[in-house]
Write a protein that holds these residues in place. Sequence first.
Motif, PDB file in Angstrom:
ATOM      1  N   ILE A 247      15.954  -1.720   9.346  1.00 30.96           N
ATOM      2  CA  ILE A 247      14.924  -1.922   8.321  1.00 30.96           C
ATOM      3  C   ILE A 247      13.620  -1.337   8.834  1.00 30.96           C
ATOM      4  O   ILE A 247      13.075  -1.790   9.839  1.00 30.96           O
ATOM      5  N   TYR A 248      13.153  -0.293   8.154  1.00 26.06           N
ATOM      6  CA  TYR A 248      11.910   0.383   8.519  1.00 26.06           C
ATOM      7  C   TYR A 248      10.776  -0.270   7.732  1.00 26.06           C
ATOM      8  O   TYR A 248      10.740  -0.182   6.501  1.00 26.06           O
ATOM      9  N   VAL A 249       9.875  -0.928   8.456  1.00 22.81           N
ATOM     10  CA  VAL A 249       8.786  -1.675   7.808  1.00 22.81           C
ATOM     11  C   VAL A 249       7.475  -0.946   8.067  1.00 22.81           C
ATOM     12  O   VAL A 249       6.970  -0.902   9.191  1.00 22.81           O
ATOM     13  N   GLY A 250       6.921  -0.383   7.013  1.00 27.57           N
ATOM     14  CA  GLY A 250       5.655   0.318   7.124  1.00 27.57           C
ATOM     15  C   GLY A 250       4.472  -0.630   6.965  1.00 27.57           C
ATOM     16  O   GLY A 250       4.528  -1.598   6.204  1.00 27.57           O
ATOM     17  N   SER A 251       3.418  -0.342   7.716  1.00 24.94           N
ATOM     18  CA  SER A 251       2.188  -1.139   7.630  1.00 24.94           C
ATOM     19  C   SER A 251       1.006  -0.206   7.828  1.00 24.94           C
ATOM     20  O   SER A 251       1.165   1.017   7.991  1.00 24.94           O
ATOM     21  N   ALA A 252      -0.181  -0.773   7.843  1.00 22.42           N
ATOM     22  CA  ALA A 252      -1.380   0.035   8.076  1.00 22.42           C
ATOM     23  C   ALA A 252      -1.422   0.605   9.478  1.00 22.42           C
ATOM     24  O   ALA A 252      -2.106   1.594   9.751  1.00 22.42           O
ATOM     25  N   ASP A 253      -0.666  -0.012  10.395  1.00 22.84           N
ATOM     26  CA  ASP A 253      -0.715   0.396  11.796  1.00 22.84           C
ATOM     27  C   ASP A 253       0.423   1.328  12.218  1.00 22.84           C
ATOM     28  O   ASP A 253       0.371   1.926  13.289  1.00 22.84           O
ATOM     29  N   GLY A 254       1.471   1.443  11.392  1.00 20.58           N
ATOM     30  CA  GLY A 254       2.605   2.273  11.778  1.00 20.58           C
ATOM     31  C   GLY A 254       3.887   1.752  11.158  1.00 20.58           C
ATOM     32  O   GLY A 254       3.872   1.212  10.042  1.00 20.58           O
ATOM     33  N   VAL A 255       5.004   1.915  11.876  1.00 22.76           N
ATOM     34  CA  VAL A 255       6.309   1.504  11.373  1.00 22.76           C
ATOM     35  C   VAL A 255       7.036   0.711  12.447  1.00 22.76           C
ATOM     36  O   VAL A 255       7.144   1.150  13.590  1.00 22.76           O
ATOM     37  N   ASP A 256       7.539  -0.463  12.070  1.00 22.39           N
ATOM     38  CA  ASP A 256       8.406  -1.246  12.931  1.00 22.39           C
ATOM     39  C   ASP A 256       9.830  -1.104  12.423  1.00 22.39           C
ATOM     40  O   ASP A 256      10.067  -1.113  11.212  1.00 22.39           O
ATOM     41  N   VAL A 257      10.795  -1.012  13.333  1.00 27.94           N
ATOM     42  CA  VAL A 257      12.192  -0.911  12.956  1.00 27.94           C
ATOM     43  C   VAL A 257      12.900  -2.203  13.362  1.00 27.94           C
ATOM     44  O   VAL A 257      12.970  -2.531  14.542  1.00 27.94           O
ATOM     45  N   LEU A 258      13.387  -2.935  12.359  1.00 33.92           N
ATOM     46  CA  LEU A 258      14.105  -4.186  12.603  1.00 33.92           C
ATOM     47  C   LEU A 258      15.594  -3.907  12.533  1.00 33.92           C
ATOM     48  O   LEU A 258      16.062  -3.195  11.643  1.00 33.92           O
ATOM     49  N   GLN A 259      16.361  -4.503  13.450  1.00 31.96           N
ATOM     50  CA  GLN A 259      17.804  -4.292  13.495  1.00 31.96           C
ATOM     51  C   GLN A 259      18.555  -5.595  13.497  1.00 31.96           C
ATOM     52  O   GLN A 259      18.014  -6.632  13.837  1.00 31.96           O
TER      53      GLN A 259
ATOM     54  N   SER B  50       0.826  -1.198   0.000  1.00 29.27           N
ATOM     55  CA  SER B  50       0.000   0.000   0.000  1.00 29.27           C
ATOM     56  C   SER B  50       0.860   1.247   0.000  1.00 29.27           C
ATOM     57  O   SER B  50       1.953   1.282   0.583  1.00 29.27           O
ATOM     58  N   ALA B  51       0.353   2.296  -0.640  1.00 35.00           N
ATOM     59  CA  ALA B  51       1.078   3.560  -0.687  1.00 35.00           C
ATOM     60  C   ALA B  51       1.245   4.140   0.712  1.00 35.00           C
ATOM     61  O   ALA B  51       2.285   4.731   1.024  1.00 35.00           O
ATOM     62  N   GLU B  52       0.249   3.964   1.565  1.00 37.40           N
ATOM     63  CA  GLU B  52       0.335   4.506   2.912  1.00 37.40           C
ATOM     64  C   GLU B  52       1.425   3.823   3.726  1.00 37.40           C
ATOM     65  O   GLU B  52       2.171   4.480   4.468  1.00 37.40           O
ATOM     66  N   ALA B  53       1.558   2.508   3.577  1.00 40.80           N
ATOM     67  CA  ALA B  53       2.615   1.785   4.297  1.00 40.80           C
ATOM     68  C   ALA B  53       3.990   2.236   3.813  1.00 40.80           C
ATOM     69  O   ALA B  53       4.918   2.421   4.614  1.00 40.80           O
ATOM     70  N   LYS B  54       4.133   2.430   2.523  1.00 38.28           N
ATOM     71  CA  LYS B  54       5.398   2.922   1.972  1.00 38.28           C
ATOM     72  C   LYS B  54       5.703   4.323   2.489  1.00 38.28           C
ATOM     73  O   LYS B  54       6.847   4.646   2.846  1.00 38.28           O
ATOM     74  N   ARG B  55       4.680   5.166   2.497  1.00 35.84           N
ATOM     75  CA  ARG B  55       4.864   6.542   2.963  1.00 35.84           C
ATOM     76  C   ARG B  55       5.333   6.560   4.411  1.00 35.84           C
ATOM     77  O   ARG B  55       6.248   7.310   4.776  1.00 35.84           O
ATOM     78  N   ARG B  56       4.712   5.737   5.246  1.00 33.04           N
ATOM     79  CA  ARG B  56       5.089   5.684   6.659  1.00 33.04           C
ATOM     80  C   ARG B  56       6.564   5.304   6.817  1.00 33.04           C
ATOM     81  O   ARG B  56       7.297   5.910   7.593  1.00 33.04           O
ATOM     82  N   ALA B  57       6.987   4.273   6.072  1.00 36.30           N
ATOM     83  CA  ALA B  57       8.372   3.819   6.185  1.00 36.30           C
ATOM     84  C   ALA B  57       9.342   4.881   5.697  1.00 36.30           C
ATOM     85  O   ALA B  57      10.354   5.173   6.349  1.00 36.30           O
ATOM     86  N   GLY B  58       9.043   5.473   4.551  1.00 30.03           N
ATOM     87  CA  GLY B  58       9.927   6.490   3.994  1.00 30.03           C
ATOM     88  C   GLY B  58      10.053   7.707   4.881  1.00 30.03           C
ATOM     89  O   GLY B  58      11.158   8.229   5.101  1.00 30.03           O
TER      90      GLY B  58
END
Length: 227
Positions: free
Chosen positions: A215-227, A7-15
Amino acid sequence: MKAGDGSAEAKRRAGHAAADAVEDGTVVGLGTGSTAAYAIEAIGRAVENGLDVHGVATSAESAQLARESGIPLTTLAAVDGVDLAIDGADQVADGDLIKGGGAAHTREKLIDAAADRFLVVVDDSKLADRLDWPVPVAVLQGAESVVAERLRGLGGEPTLREAERKDGPVVTDDGHLVLDCDFGEIGDPGTLATALSTIPGVVEHGLFVDLADEIYVGSADGVDVLQ
């Protein structure tokens, strides 16, 4: 060959989340692709508000977007190093990446590897348990048949990437052709990456192993950062 779009929104959140990590006075590697584009646009808005940065583009596409966003550009040759790189990925598994859906992976790997910190921005559709997306391999023009034979010897099924809007193959910004090589599920990305790098005629491949810092992972709920 590009991975399926999230989704564009998930991408936007991550970016946007990754763009927030850019600090004043830094040199930033600017990735290629739809998710990295959101980061570039966000950095551009910060520049408009007074942020002092210079960008190093990974492709003609990202350079054009940076100019449109008001980000001053420089080159690797003109700076001492890259402080932070922000780039997308076609697939992520256990911290390793497959990149090159936009045929920019040669410059992307150069700049991402040169950065002190490499932040990956993806939507959650790009996460996988194992890497199994076809690996893009940039090759010298005229070497594609020889390289393809070697790739088959490694258990891959290479396909020359064809352009979508014109006749003939895709040609990268640096004048190379791209073979998309399907290895199925990749059990040991590091070993495969090393093998690909030793094939004469291969300029660069899209396996990014042990390069990502966050790694910034965007989703419908927000962003998770994986390290």
